[in-house]
Design a protein around this motif. Sequence first.
Motif, PDB file in Angstrom:
ATOM      1  N   LEU A  90       0.785  -1.170  -0.108  1.00 37.22           N
ATOM      2  CA  LEU A  90       0.003  -0.010  -0.047  1.00 37.22           C
ATOM      3  C   LEU A  90       0.791   1.101   0.123  1.00 37.22           C
ATOM      4  N   HIS A  91       0.495   2.306  -0.857  1.00 42.68           N
ATOM      5  CA  HIS A  91       1.269   3.567  -0.934  1.00 42.68           C
ATOM      6  C   HIS A  91       0.234   4.702  -0.935  1.00 42.68           C
ATOM      7  N   GLU A 100       4.998  20.353   7.351  1.00 45.08           N
ATOM      8  CA  GLU A 100       3.735  19.515   7.586  1.00 45.08           C
ATOM      9  C   GLU A 100       3.870  17.900   7.335  1.00 45.08           C
ATOM     10  N   LEU A 101       4.399  17.838   6.322  1.00 46.41           N
ATOM     11  CA  LEU A 101       4.329  16.326   5.858  1.00 46.41           C
ATOM     12  C   LEU A 101       5.194  15.549   6.919  1.00 46.41           C
ATOM     13  N   ALA A 102       6.328  16.055   7.351  1.00 43.68           N
ATOM     14  CA  ALA A 102       7.333  15.499   8.488  1.00 43.68           C
ATOM     15  C   ALA A 102       6.520  15.385   9.504  1.00 43.68           C
ATOM     16  N   ALA A 103       5.759  16.319   9.972  1.00 41.70           N
ATOM     17  CA  ALA A 103       4.813  16.216  11.227  1.00 41.70           C
ATOM     18  C   ALA A 103       3.887  15.128  11.119  1.00 41.70           C
ATOM     19  N   HIS A 104       3.407  15.099   9.940  1.00 44.36           N
ATOM     20  CA  HIS A 104       2.257  14.047   9.779  1.00 44.36           C
ATOM     21  C   HIS A 104       2.856  12.683   9.642  1.00 44.36           C
ATOM     22  N   ALA A 105       3.900  12.289   9.142  1.00 44.00           N
ATOM     23  CA  ALA A 105       4.647  11.202   9.094  1.00 44.00           C
ATOM     24  C   ALA A 105       5.079  10.646  10.423  1.00 44.00           C
ATOM     25  N   PRO A 119      -8.800  16.175   0.141  1.00 45.66           N
ATOM     26  CA  PRO A 119      -8.563  16.147  -1.418  1.00 45.66           C
ATOM     27  C   PRO A 119      -6.899  16.353  -1.673  1.00 45.66           C
ATOM     28  N   TYR A 120      -6.075  16.516  -0.985  1.00 50.08           N
ATOM     29  CA  TYR A 120      -4.654  16.456  -1.225  1.00 50.08           C
ATOM     30  C   TYR A 120      -4.095  15.261  -0.855  1.00 50.08           C
ATOM     31  N   MET A 121      -4.719  14.220  -0.691  1.00 52.23           N
ATOM     32  CA  MET A 121      -4.374  12.723  -0.421  1.00 52.23           C
ATOM     33  C   MET A 121      -4.713  11.877  -1.428  1.00 52.23           C
ATOM     34  N   ALA A 122      -4.085  10.657  -1.964  1.00 51.16           N
ATOM     35  CA  ALA A 122      -4.652   9.543  -2.511  1.00 51.16           C
ATOM     36  C   ALA A 122      -3.942   8.249  -1.936  1.00 51.16           C
ATOM     37  N   HIS A 123      -4.906   7.525  -1.330  1.00 52.14           N
ATOM     38  CA  HIS A 123      -4.422   6.311  -0.820  1.00 52.14           C
ATOM     39  C   HIS A 123      -4.462   5.263  -1.832  1.00 52.14           C
ATOM     40  N   VAL A 124      -3.636   4.457  -2.250  1.00 51.81           N
ATOM     41  CA  VAL A 124      -3.588   3.520  -3.250  1.00 51.81           C
ATOM     42  C   VAL A 124      -3.223   2.345  -2.956  1.00 51.81           C
ATOM     43  N   ALA A 125      -4.111   1.247  -2.935  1.00 55.91           N
ATOM     44  CA  ALA A 125      -3.770  -0.100  -2.782  1.00 55.91           C
ATOM     45  C   ALA A 125      -2.762  -0.816  -3.903  1.00 55.91           C
ATOM     46  N   LEU A 148       3.087   6.521   4.958  1.00 53.91           N
ATOM     47  CA  LEU A 148       2.885   5.334   5.765  1.00 53.91           C
ATOM     48  C   LEU A 148       4.105   4.952   6.330  1.00 53.91           C
ATOM     49  N   PRO A 149       4.164   4.524   7.563  1.00 50.81           N
ATOM     50  CA  PRO A 149       5.383   4.382   8.506  1.00 50.81           C
ATOM     51  C   PRO A 149       6.506   3.602   7.737  1.00 50.81           C
TER      52      PRO A 149
END
Length: 171
Positions: A90-91, A100-105, A119-125, A148-149
């Motif tokens: 998964l990615h 912001e990305l570093a904090a969210h990670a 809307p600024y995210m796409a979670h793709v199997a 993702l971790p």
Amino acid sequence: MNIDSTRRLALAWCAALAVPAALAHGEAHKRHGTAPVVKEQKPWGIAGEARGARTIEIRMSDQMRFTPDRLTVREGETIRFVVRNNGRLLHEMVIGTPEELAAHAELMKKHPGMEHDEPYMAHVAAGQRGQLVWHFNRPGTFQFACLLPGHFEAGMVGTVVVTPASQEKKP
């Protein structure tokens, strides 16, 4: 109470404290069904409309890379990202500022089951594709990443440079 019972109780208590924070954050990212996209201005732009947007394909791999990993767009341009996951894992692709990305990670490492649906995210199997449409209405240098971790830490990060709109020459 013996030591095993004390440990189980302590673990249960820690888990109980962590779940509400994870659920609260997950709910903040989850749109319900066919609910309309909320267009909230972010430092890196705002959700866009697919009609008239330029399409850019982004491929994700289990080598923890995006291809391409560097993009240049014009201020005021709307991009329809078609995000293809060519891997077996998964990615996701999340657009934001480096901070912001570093904090969210970091938050994702603490709560790996978080759900994302902004809307600024796409979670793709694995083996699938997704899309996101983003209107870049602010110039600057931004990033996109898989949060993702372990993925972000492995270098699954790209750059979007938004060049300022050219000034029209006045007579």
